[in-house]
Scaffold this active site. Structure first.
Site, PDB file in Angstrom:
ATOM      1  N   HIS A 165       0.831  -1.200   0.000  1.00  0.00           N
ATOM      2  CA  HIS A 165       0.000   0.000   0.000  1.00  0.00           C
ATOM      3  C   HIS A 165       0.868   1.253   0.000  1.00  0.00           C
ATOM      4  O   HIS A 165       1.805   1.361   0.791  1.00  0.00           O
ATOM      5  CB  HIS A 165      -0.913   0.019   1.231  1.00  0.00           C
ATOM      6  CG  HIS A 165      -1.842  -1.149   1.298  1.00  0.00           C
ATOM      7  ND1 HIS A 165      -1.416  -2.393   1.708  1.00  0.00           N
ATOM      8  CD2 HIS A 165      -3.160  -1.271   0.980  1.00  0.00           C
ATOM      9  CE1 HIS A 165      -2.444  -3.233   1.649  1.00  0.00           C
ATOM     10  NE2 HIS A 165      -3.504  -2.575   1.210  1.00  0.00           N
ATOM     11  N   LYS A 214      -1.763  -7.971  -4.771  1.00  0.00           N
ATOM     12  CA  LYS A 214      -2.584  -6.773  -4.576  1.00  0.00           C
ATOM     13  C   LYS A 214      -1.725  -5.544  -4.310  1.00  0.00           C
ATOM     14  O   LYS A 214      -0.777  -5.602  -3.518  1.00  0.00           O
ATOM     15  CB  LYS A 214      -3.536  -6.981  -3.395  1.00  0.00           C
ATOM     16  CG  LYS A 214      -4.344  -5.738  -3.013  1.00  0.00           C
ATOM     17  CD  LYS A 214      -5.018  -5.922  -1.662  1.00  0.00           C
ATOM     18  CE  LYS A 214      -5.603  -4.605  -1.171  1.00  0.00           C
ATOM     19  NZ  LYS A 214      -6.055  -4.682   0.228  1.00  0.00           N
TER      20      LYS A 214
END
Length: 254
Positions: free
Chosen positions: A144, A171
């Site tokens: 992230h 991800k």
């Protein structure tokens, strides 16, 4: 060419983008209320965000609450996430505690998918991935960026790095500073889809990046996260509105 992953009859990486709803609660009472509120919502995957719990420092308590979620949603794929403070989560903790917790969840076999932060030490990450897969749990590796959007090549490289570490799902979430940053993320998603052998999940966060949460099926992101009762990340769209929009986009394509 991306291969798909089947979890509890839910196909990830093929067909329409799957909707994951984060379960955010501080204690047992709030968790019970959240589970009641989301039970009829149109989602595909439940994500238990255990880092929001007041008891986030107790592995035993986390296991207890995860069992509660599992019992309430026996037929839904369960993604367990313990997001650390450094990647936008609610609980700062040491690497030792983090991997001890992940190992306990893996050994419990309660989740179907477990979230593992990519930049937590390659050796420890690879061990956690291998342990998850040995116990029949899919490993979702993630990263992230809450302050920027890396260049396209860097985004693709990180997703490829996750795959190289053995991830079943790769991800990345980034924060746009401009509309061009959203295009960068979408272009990187399309490129990664062409190169990756595993399902990928991408999103551009915040209001500016909200369109990326709707465009997964076009560009190659396999899962989108929609809020049930409370957002777990900036820019999440409500599950019902998200489903309606995805249905509209899909049906309007004919």
């Amino acid at each position: 060419m991306c291969s798909c992953l089947v979890v509890k009859n839910t196909v990830i990486g093929s067909g329409r983008t799957k909707i994951a709803v984060p379960l955010v609660a501080r204690d047992a009472a709030e968790l019970s209320a959240v589970l009641e509120q989301i039970k009829n919502m149109p989602f595909d995957i439940a994500e238990f965000r255990a880092d929001f719990l007041e008891c986030a420092g107790s592995i035993g308590e986390i296991l207890h609450h995860t069992q509660t979620v599992r019992d309430a949603l026996p037929d839904k794929p369960l993604l367990f996430t313990f997001r650390r403070h450094g990647e936008g989560g609610s609980f700062p903790c040491s690497d030792d505690y983090y991997f001890e917790l992940l190992d306990a969840l893996i050994e419990s076999r309660l989740p179907d998918i477990i979230d593992i932060e990519l930049f937590s030490g390659e050796t420890a990450v690879r061990c956690a991935v291998a342990n998850a897969q040995k116990n029949g749990i899919a490993a979702l590796l993630c990263n992230h960026e809450f302050h920027r959007t890396p260049p396209q090549e860097e985004i693709v490289c990180r997703l490829k790095q996750m795959e190289d570490c053995g991830a079943d799902i790769c991800k990345i979430a980034v924060m746009p500073q401009s509309a061009e940053d959203v295009l960068t993320l979408l272009s990187a998603t399309l490129k990664a889809k062409e190169l990756a052998a595993k399902p990928i999940v991408t999103m551009s966060m915040g209001q500016t990046g909200a369109v990326s949460r709707l465009a997964g099926q076009v560009f190659g992101s396999s899962i989108t996260f929609g809020s049930g009762t409370q957002n777990s990340a900036p820019g999440q769209i409500g599950v019902s509105a998200l489903r309606a929009t995805l249905d509209c986009l899909e049906n309007g394509a004919d």
